[in-house]
Design a protein around this motif. Sequence first.
Motif, PDB file in Angstrom:
ATOM      1  N   SER A  56     -19.438  12.408  29.702  1.00  0.00           N
ATOM      2  CA  SER A  56     -20.280  13.510  29.234  1.00  0.00           C
ATOM      3  C   SER A  56     -20.921  13.230  27.891  1.00  0.00           C
ATOM      4  CB  SER A  56     -19.457  14.799  29.144  1.00  0.00           C
ATOM      5  OG  SER A  56     -18.395  14.661  28.218  1.00  0.00           O
ATOM      6  N   GLN A  57     -20.516  12.151  27.220  1.00  0.00           N
ATOM      7  CA  GLN A  57     -21.094  11.822  25.914  1.00  0.00           C
ATOM      8  C   GLN A  57     -22.358  10.982  26.029  1.00  0.00           C
ATOM      9  OE1 GLN A  57     -16.690  11.326  24.362  1.00  0.00           O
ATOM     10  NE2 GLN A  57     -18.091  10.876  22.696  1.00  0.00           N
ATOM     11  N   CYS A  58     -22.472  10.202  27.109  1.00  0.00           N
ATOM     12  CA  CYS A  58     -23.702   9.417  27.289  1.00  0.00           C
ATOM     13  C   CYS A  58     -24.465   9.811  28.541  1.00  0.00           C
ATOM     14  CB  CYS A  58     -23.403   7.915  27.310  1.00  0.00           C
ATOM     15  SG  CYS A  58     -22.497   7.323  28.768  1.00  0.00           S
ATOM     16  N   CYS A  59     -23.811  10.490  29.484  1.00  0.00           N
ATOM     17  CA  CYS A  59     -24.447  10.788  30.773  1.00  0.00           C
ATOM     18  C   CYS A  59     -24.454  12.285  31.077  1.00  0.00           C
ATOM     19  CB  CYS A  59     -23.728  10.028  31.894  1.00  0.00           C
ATOM     20  SG  CYS A  59     -24.638   9.941  33.464  1.00  0.00           S
ATOM     21  N   SER A  60     -24.551  13.098  30.047  1.00  0.00           N
ATOM     22  CA  SER A  60     -24.614  14.544  30.231  1.00  0.00           C
ATOM     23  C   SER A  60     -25.847  14.904  31.069  1.00  0.00           C
ATOM     24  CB  SER A  60     -24.696  15.211  28.856  1.00  0.00           C
ATOM     25  OG  SER A  60     -24.747  16.603  28.972  1.00  0.00           O
ATOM     26  N   PRO A  61     -25.802  15.884  31.926  1.00  0.00           N
ATOM     27  CA  PRO A  61     -24.756  16.895  32.113  1.00  0.00           C
ATOM     28  C   PRO A  61     -23.859  16.608  33.318  1.00  0.00           C
ATOM     29  CG  PRO A  61     -26.756  17.667  33.130  1.00  0.00           C
ATOM     30  CD  PRO A  61     -27.018  16.249  32.657  1.00  0.00           C
ATOM     31  N   PHE A  62     -23.291  15.431  33.393  1.00  0.00           N
ATOM     32  CA  PHE A  62     -22.474  15.082  34.556  1.00  0.00           C
ATOM     33  C   PHE A  62     -21.045  14.683  34.170  1.00  0.00           C
ATOM     34  CE2 PHE A  62     -26.901  14.080  35.760  1.00  0.00           C
ATOM     35  CZ  PHE A  62     -27.037  14.954  36.833  1.00  0.00           C
ATOM     36  N   PRO A  63     -20.261  15.600  33.588  1.00  0.00           N
ATOM     37  CA  PRO A  63     -18.862  15.278  33.288  1.00  0.00           C
ATOM     38  C   PRO A  63     -17.982  15.502  34.526  1.00  0.00           C
ATOM     39  CG  PRO A  63     -19.372  17.456  32.486  1.00  0.00           C
ATOM     40  CD  PRO A  63     -20.643  16.912  33.092  1.00  0.00           C
TER      41      PRO A  63
ATOM     42  N   ASP B 105     -15.473  13.978  35.781  1.00  0.00           N
ATOM     43  CA  ASP B 105     -14.031  13.690  35.788  1.00  0.00           C
ATOM     44  C   ASP B 105     -13.407  14.002  34.432  1.00  0.00           C
ATOM     45  OD1 ASP B 105     -15.209  11.704  34.342  1.00  0.00           O
ATOM     46  OD2 ASP B 105     -14.388  10.033  35.493  1.00  0.00           O
ATOM     47  N   ASN B 106     -13.823  15.115  33.825  1.00  0.00           N
ATOM     48  CA  ASN B 106     -13.263  15.549  32.541  1.00  0.00           C
ATOM     49  C   ASN B 106     -13.428  14.481  31.468  1.00  0.00           C
ATOM     50  OD1 ASN B 106     -12.060  17.524  30.931  1.00  0.00           O
ATOM     51  ND2 ASN B 106     -10.012  16.695  31.243  1.00  0.00           N
ATOM     52  N   ASN B 107     -14.558  13.761  31.526  1.00  0.00           N
ATOM     53  CA  ASN B 107     -14.921  12.723  30.547  1.00  0.00           C
ATOM     54  C   ASN B 107     -14.021  11.492  30.605  1.00  0.00           C
ATOM     55  OD1 ASN B 107     -16.884  11.985  28.630  1.00  0.00           O
ATOM     56  ND2 ASN B 107     -15.505  12.430  26.931  1.00  0.00           N
ATOM     57  N   ALA B 108     -13.272  11.320  31.670  1.00  0.00           N
ATOM     58  CA  ALA B 108     -12.394  10.156  31.786  1.00  0.00           C
ATOM     59  C   ALA B 108     -13.182   8.858  31.739  1.00  0.00           C
ATOM     60  CB  ALA B 108     -11.589  10.231  33.086  1.00  0.00           C
TER      61      ALA B 108
ATOM     62  N   CYS C 289     -22.966   2.776  30.448  1.00  0.00           N
ATOM     63  CA  CYS C 289     -22.785   4.215  30.563  1.00  0.00           C
ATOM     64  C   CYS C 289     -22.503   4.551  32.023  1.00  0.00           C
ATOM     65  CB  CYS C 289     -24.021   4.966  30.067  1.00  0.00           C
ATOM     66  SG  CYS C 289     -23.872   6.767  30.189  1.00  0.00           S
ATOM     67  N   ASP C 290     -21.396   5.225  32.285  1.00  0.00           N
ATOM     68  CA  ASP C 290     -21.005   5.558  33.649  1.00  0.00           C
ATOM     69  C   ASP C 290     -21.083   7.058  33.907  1.00  0.00           C
ATOM     70  OD1 ASP C 290     -20.533   2.960  34.445  1.00  0.00           O
ATOM     71  OD2 ASP C 290     -18.365   3.045  34.129  1.00  0.00           O
TER      72      ASP C 290
END
Length: 239
Positions: A206-213, A215-218, A201-202
């Motif tokens: 935003s799917q595994c490391c929310s709330p830190f999107p 780079d637009n979930n790239a 998980c990087d």
Amino acid sequence: MLGVIRFYCLAIFAITSGLFFQRSHGQTVTPTQCATSVHAIIARGQAATGETGFDPLNVMASLQNLILQQIPGSTSLGLPYQYGADDKSVAVHDGAQMLQNYVTSYVASCPKAKIAVVGYSLGACLTMDAICGTSSIGFIPITALDKKYASDVIAVIAYGDETWVPLQSWNVGTCEVGLGTFPRLAPWTCEPFASSIHSYCDIGDSQCCSPFPLDNNAAHHAYVAKYDQDVVDFIKQRL
């Protein structure tokens, strides 16, 4: 509170309705079809909007190719779960049940089996639920894979798992703080398989490391190119 109510309503419906889920399929093979090294079972991510046709590997085909090329005697397949289902909870439950059935059927056919299970995105959710059981609000409950299979399942790989939680020994990647969209509330149920798990998980996913999107979930779409070789090396190490 509404999420909890929905969780238990789904659980009751799952038990009482035999028509709700796709029937699980096992994987019984002949002795000559048993892998002499590792057998990889790969669960792709959710189908993209507008995607047509049957493609049980999708972007995970690159990892399958690396495994087959770099680990002599290996075999692999894409798990044919409902990756195009509209209801994510159904897809995860069905896929986790199917993956467990594939593992137990394969081990019954190949007693010396060494299995690697790999999942990306939605496939990662079902992979971790199959191994650890369900403890996320919003997913239909399934019990963990029996710990007696811990010596058979030598690698459990998750890319961008939405049930991800921090501070676990098996976490890999740049995310250190954050939660998946459906965080695992009882991660200790994974412990019998802990040494086999690598959950990638990087930051920016935003799917595994929310709330830190950031780079637009790239980041959620970069695991294959970034970590496939690392996964193959880990499987080799576990063998």
